[in-house]
Design a protein around this motif. Structure first.
Motif, mmCIF file in Angstrom:
data_model
loop_
_atom_site.group_PDB
_atom_site.id
_atom_site.type_symbol
_atom_site.label_atom_id
_atom_site.label_comp_id
_atom_site.label_asym_id
_atom_site.label_seq_id
_atom_site.Cartn_x
_atom_site.Cartn_y
_atom_site.Cartn_z
ATOM 1 N N PHE A 1 -53.141 78.810 5.636
ATOM 2 C CA PHE A 1 -53.545 77.839 6.797
ATOM 3 C C PHE A 1 -54.568 78.388 7.727
ATOM 4 O O PHE A 1 -55.396 77.956 8.140
ATOM 5 N N PHE A 2 -54.070 79.614 8.148
ATOM 6 C CA PHE A 2 -54.673 80.351 9.338
ATOM 7 C C PHE A 2 -56.233 80.899 8.545
ATOM 8 O O PHE A 2 -57.401 81.039 9.360
ATOM 9 N N VAL A 3 -56.337 81.183 7.359
ATOM 10 C CA VAL A 3 -57.714 81.703 6.657
ATOM 11 C C VAL A 3 -58.454 80.433 6.638
ATOM 12 O O VAL A 3 -59.627 80.631 6.816
ATOM 13 N N ALA A 4 -57.820 79.169 6.057
ATOM 14 C CA ALA A 4 -58.791 77.967 6.170
ATOM 15 C C ALA A 4 -59.328 77.505 7.451
ATOM 16 O O ALA A 4 -60.242 77.070 7.605
ATOM 17 N N VAL B 1 -63.735 77.093 11.308
ATOM 18 C CA VAL B 1 -64.335 77.111 12.593
ATOM 19 C C VAL B 1 -65.754 77.981 12.526
ATOM 20 O O VAL B 1 -66.625 77.711 13.249
ATOM 21 N N PHE B 2 -65.788 78.808 11.430
ATOM 22 C CA PHE B 2 -67.111 79.499 11.430
ATOM 23 C C PHE B 2 -68.215 78.957 10.537
ATOM 24 O O PHE B 2 -69.210 79.402 10.787
ATOM 25 N N THR B 3 -67.822 77.842 9.757
ATOM 26 C CA THR B 3 -68.727 77.159 9.065
ATOM 27 C C THR B 3 -68.964 75.718 9.812
ATOM 28 O O THR B 3 -69.827 75.143 9.290
ATOM 29 N N ALA B 4 -68.591 75.428 11.008
ATOM 30 C CA ALA B 4 -68.672 74.084 11.475
ATOM 31 C C ALA B 4 -70.068 73.948 12.144
ATOM 32 O O ALA B 4 -70.560 75.138 12.858
ATOM 33 N N SER C 1 -43.035 81.083 2.860
ATOM 34 C CA SER C 1 -43.477 80.825 4.098
ATOM 35 C C SER C 1 -44.772 81.532 4.549
ATOM 36 O O SER C 1 -45.680 81.132 5.267
ATOM 37 N N LEU C 2 -44.661 82.880 4.641
ATOM 38 C CA LEU C 2 -45.859 83.699 4.914
ATOM 39 C C LEU C 2 -47.251 83.398 4.253
ATOM 40 O O LEU C 2 -48.021 83.417 4.760
ATOM 41 N N LEU C 3 -46.932 83.211 2.899
ATOM 42 C CA LEU C 3 -48.090 82.706 2.190
ATOM 43 C C LEU C 3 -48.801 81.344 2.559
ATOM 44 O O LEU C 3 -49.840 81.365 2.859
ATOM 45 N N ILE C 4 -47.916 80.395 2.982
ATOM 46 C CA ILE C 4 -48.575 79.061 3.585
ATOM 47 C C ILE C 4 -49.147 79.349 4.847
ATOM 48 O O ILE C 4 -50.385 78.913 5.252
#
Length: 61
Positions: free
Chosen positions: A29-32, A37-40, A22-25
């Motif tokens: 998710f938040f890294v993606a 957000v920074f590449t949009a 669960s922590l890995l998911i």
């Protein structure tokens, strides 16, 4: 009630791996999301921010 749930969970083999999965998911998710957000592009962000106010043109998906 909590004691019953705790005893039941301890009887499941390999239950300790579920919190790590669960922590890995959550982390992935938040890294993606952070990466997106920074590449949009500025144009895409501007278009999306003006979308609720744009009633003249048909919506593009």
């Amino acid at each position: 009630m909590l004691k019953f749930v705790k005893n039941h969970m301890e009887s499941i083999e390999g239950v300790a791996s579920y919190p790590m999965i669960s922590l890995l998911i959550f982390f992935v998710f938040f890294v993606a999301l952070f990466w997106w957000v920074f590449t949009a592009t500025k144009e895409h962000v501007k278009e999306m921010s003006e979308l609720p106010l744009d009633n003249d043109q048909p919506h593009k998906l």
